[in-house]
Design a protein around this motif. Sequence first.
Motif, short mmCIF file in Angstrom:
data_model
loop_
_atom_site.label_atom_id
_atom_site.label_comp_id
_atom_site.label_asym_id
_atom_site.label_seq_id
_atom_site.Cartn_x
_atom_site.Cartn_y
_atom_site.Cartn_z
N SER A 39 -30.95 26.52 -5.46
CA SER A 39 -31.24 27.59 -6.41
C SER A 39 -30.14 28.65 -6.37
CB SER A 39 -32.58 28.24 -6.06
OG SER A 39 -32.48 28.96 -4.84
N LEU A 40 -30.12 29.49 -7.41
CA LEU A 40 -29.14 30.58 -7.45
C LEU A 40 -29.29 31.51 -6.25
CD1 LEU A 40 -29.08 31.62 -11.22
CD2 LEU A 40 -27.15 30.80 -9.88
N MET A 41 -30.52 31.81 -5.85
CA MET A 41 -30.76 32.71 -4.73
C MET A 41 -30.28 32.11 -3.41
SD MET A 41 -31.81 35.52 -5.79
CE MET A 41 -32.17 36.22 -4.20
N THR A 42 -30.43 30.79 -3.26
CA THR A 42 -29.95 30.12 -2.05
C THR A 42 -28.44 30.20 -1.96
OG1 THR A 42 -31.84 28.59 -2.00
CG2 THR A 42 -29.84 27.90 -0.83
N VAL A 43 -27.76 29.94 -3.09
CA VAL A 43 -26.30 30.02 -3.12
C VAL A 43 -25.83 31.45 -2.85
CG1 VAL A 43 -24.23 29.69 -4.54
CG2 VAL A 43 -26.11 28.06 -4.69
N LEU A 44 -26.49 32.41 -3.49
CA LEU A 44 -26.12 33.82 -3.29
C LEU A 44 -26.26 34.21 -1.81
CD1 LEU A 44 -25.38 36.65 -4.29
CD2 LEU A 44 -27.82 37.02 -4.80
N HIS A 45 -27.36 33.79 -1.19
CA HIS A 45 -27.59 34.11 0.22
C HIS A 45 -26.50 33.49 1.11
CE1 HIS A 45 -30.91 34.91 3.44
NE2 HIS A 45 -29.76 35.42 3.75
N ALA A 46 -26.12 32.25 0.80
CA ALA A 46 -25.07 31.57 1.58
C ALA A 46 -23.75 32.31 1.43
CB ALA A 46 -24.94 30.13 1.11
N TYR A 47 -23.42 32.73 0.21
CA TYR A 47 -22.17 33.45 -0.03
C TYR A 47 -22.18 34.80 0.71
CZ TYR A 47 -20.31 30.30 -3.67
OH TYR A 47 -19.78 29.23 -4.35
N GLN A 48 -23.34 35.45 0.72
CA GLN A 48 -23.43 36.74 1.40
C GLN A 48 -23.22 36.60 2.91
OE1 GLN A 48 -27.29 38.03 0.02
NE2 GLN A 48 -26.41 39.32 -1.59
N ILE A 49 -23.72 35.50 3.47
CA ILE A 49 -23.51 35.25 4.90
C ILE A 49 -22.03 35.06 5.19
CG2 ILE A 49 -23.80 33.51 6.73
CD1 ILE A 49 -26.66 33.17 5.83
N LEU A 50 -21.35 34.26 4.36
CA LEU A 50 -19.91 34.03 4.54
C LEU A 50 -19.12 35.32 4.37
CD1 LEU A 50 -19.46 30.64 2.64
CD2 LEU A 50 -19.45 31.01 5.11
N GLU A 51 -19.60 36.19 3.47
CA GLU A 51 -18.92 37.47 3.28
C GLU A 51 -19.09 38.36 4.52
OE1 GLU A 51 -18.50 40.92 -0.16
OE2 GLU A 51 -20.41 39.85 0.05
N SER A 52 -20.29 38.37 5.08
CA SER A 52 -20.53 39.19 6.27
C SER A 52 -19.73 38.70 7.47
CB SER A 52 -22.02 39.18 6.63
OG SER A 52 -22.42 37.94 7.16
N GLN A 53 -19.40 37.40 7.48
CA GLN A 53 -18.64 36.81 8.57
C GLN A 53 -17.13 36.89 8.35
OE1 GLN A 53 -20.26 32.84 8.85
NE2 GLN A 53 -22.08 33.51 9.94
N GLY A 54 -16.72 37.45 7.22
CA GLY A 54 -15.30 37.64 6.97
C GLY A 54 -14.58 36.45 6.35
N TYR A 55 -15.32 35.43 5.89
CA TYR A 55 -14.69 34.24 5.30
C TYR A 55 -14.33 34.45 3.83
CZ TYR A 55 -15.60 31.27 9.35
OH TYR A 55 -15.59 30.71 10.61
N ILE A 56 -15.18 35.19 3.12
CA ILE A 56 -14.94 35.40 1.70
C ILE A 56 -15.20 36.87 1.38
CG2 ILE A 56 -15.57 33.02 1.12
CD1 ILE A 56 -18.27 34.05 0.12
N SER A 57 -14.76 37.29 0.19
CA SER A 57 -15.04 38.64 -0.27
C SER A 57 -15.42 38.59 -1.74
CB SER A 57 -13.83 39.55 -0.05
OG SER A 57 -12.73 39.11 -0.83
N SER A 58 -16.25 39.55 -2.13
CA SER A 58 -16.67 39.65 -3.52
C SER A 58 -15.71 40.56 -4.27
CB SER A 58 -18.10 40.20 -3.59
OG SER A 58 -18.49 40.38 -4.93
N GLN A 59 -15.13 40.05 -5.35
CA GLN A 59 -14.17 40.84 -6.12
C GLN A 59 -14.65 40.96 -7.57
OE1 GLN A 59 -10.20 39.33 -5.68
NE2 GLN A 59 -10.25 39.44 -3.44
#
Length: 473
Positions: A39-59
Motif C-alpha cells: 500500500s501507499l502507506m507501507t511504502v511511505l513508512h519504509a521511505y521514512q525509515i530510510l530517511e531517518s537512517q540517513g540513506y535517503i532524503s525528501s526533496q
Amino acid sequence: MAKYEILAHQLKTQIESGVWLENEKLPSLRKKSAESGYSLMTVLHAYQILESQGYISSQERSGYVVTAKNLVGNRPLVQTSESVSINDFVFDVLQASKNPHMLSLGFAYPDPSLYPRQHLNKSVAAAAKQISLTSALDNLPPGNAELRKLIAKRYAARGISISPDEIVITAGALEALSLSLQACTQPGDWVIVESPTFYGAMQALERLGLKAITIKVSPTTGLDVAALERALQTHSVKACWLMSNFQNPMGYSLSETKKQQVADLMEKYQVALIEDDVYAELYSTANNTNKSPLPIKHYMHNSSSMLCSSFSKSLVAGFRIGWVAAGARALSIQKQQLMSTFETSAPIQLSLVDYLSTKNYELHLKQLRKKLVARKKAMFAFLNEALDGVAKIYIHEGGYFLWIECHLSVDAMDIYHEALRLYITVAPGKLFSLNDEFNHCFRVNASFELNDAKRNQLRKLTEFIKQITPSKR
C-alpha cells in the motif's frame, strides 16, 4: 517483521550494494506501491525509515533521493535493531580481565590501588559496630536515609536540586539503570542508545526484550542532536539512555548547548531520559576546573529524567553501591527493586555513611583526579608515539579512557587476541556496538601507571598493530 520493515530492508540492501547510487531518485510512492504490491502507506513508512537512517532524503518536487552509498566507515547516523544480543561476548571479555597477572587495560574500573582502602576498612569496622536488629529494615528501599541525604547534598554542591526522597539506593549503577528502564518501558518498546555505547546498556536491553535505536556519535563532537530528533520523529520511543559526561567508551562530554538541546527534545517528545553519570566526579583539574560537569537532568523542567550514578568509579568498586535520582518514578523503582534484589547491603550502606561523614572524601577525589590526569597523559604520549601514522588516538579531559581508531581493514579482535597472548586486556569496539562499524577500534583504560615492564608489554602490542596495518602508498 512488518511489511514496511521488509521493504525498508530491501531498499537499504540495494543502496548498499550499489543498485541505487548517490543522488539517484527512488521510484515515487505510487510507482513503488504498484511495483511491490504494498500500500501507499507501507511504502511511505519504509521511505521514512530510510530517511531517518540517513540513506535517503525528501526533496521538494523530486521525491526521495539517495543521500549516500553507505559503505563501511560511512554508516547512517541512526540505525535500528529489532533484537539485541551481546551477553555472551561481554562475558568472555570480562572473564579475561579477572586474571590477576593481566595488565587490565580492558577493565572498566580505575586501577584498584587508587582507592582509599585503609580509610574504607576503618569505616567498615565502624559500621559493623553500629549494626542493630533493625538495620536491615532501615536500609530497605529506597535505602539508608542518611546516605540519601549525603548524596543529595553532593548534588546541591554541583548546583543540582535533587530531594533525598527521589533517590533510590541500588546495588551499583547498572542496577539503577536497569530498574530505570523497567520503570518506563515494556518488552518490545523502542529505546535510543548511543553507538558506541556502554555494553551494560545493550545487556539491559537484551534482558528486558527491548528494541534498540542507535545514534552514531563522534569521538570529537559527541552525539548528533539532529539525528536524535529524526529518530524521535519516526519511532515511538519510550526511553533514551545517554551518557553526557566522559562517555564510555569514547570519553567525550557533551557541551552545555547540546545538553540543553537534548533536554528540550526529551520534553518535546515526552520521552524518558535515563542518564548514566558515573564518571562525573572524575573531571580534569588541568585547566583549573573545580566543579563536576552538569548532567542533562539539570536542564530539564519536568520529572521524566532518571539520573544514575555510583561510588564504583570514584571511591571503591567492590562495595557495589549506586543510586538513581528518579523523580516521579522513585516509588515505581522501589517496587521493582523489592521484586528483584529486595535490598542493597545494609552494612555497606552504613560503611559509606561513616566514610562520607567522617573521612575527607574531597581530598581523596582531588588526589584521584590529579593521578588520573597524569597517568592518562603518560599513556596517551606513549601510544601516540608508538602508533604514529598507524592509528588515531582520542583523548579528552576527564575520566580515564582512550579511544583508539585503527585502519578500517584492521580487526580489533585480532588486537584483542594478541593482547591476551601478551597478558594484556583491551576492550574491542565490538563490545560497544550492535553492528560492525567499530570493529577497527578499541578502548584503553589509562588509569594504570606505566613502568618499564608495562611499556615493554605495550610496545610488543603496538608492533603487532603496525604489522597488520596496510602500508600507505
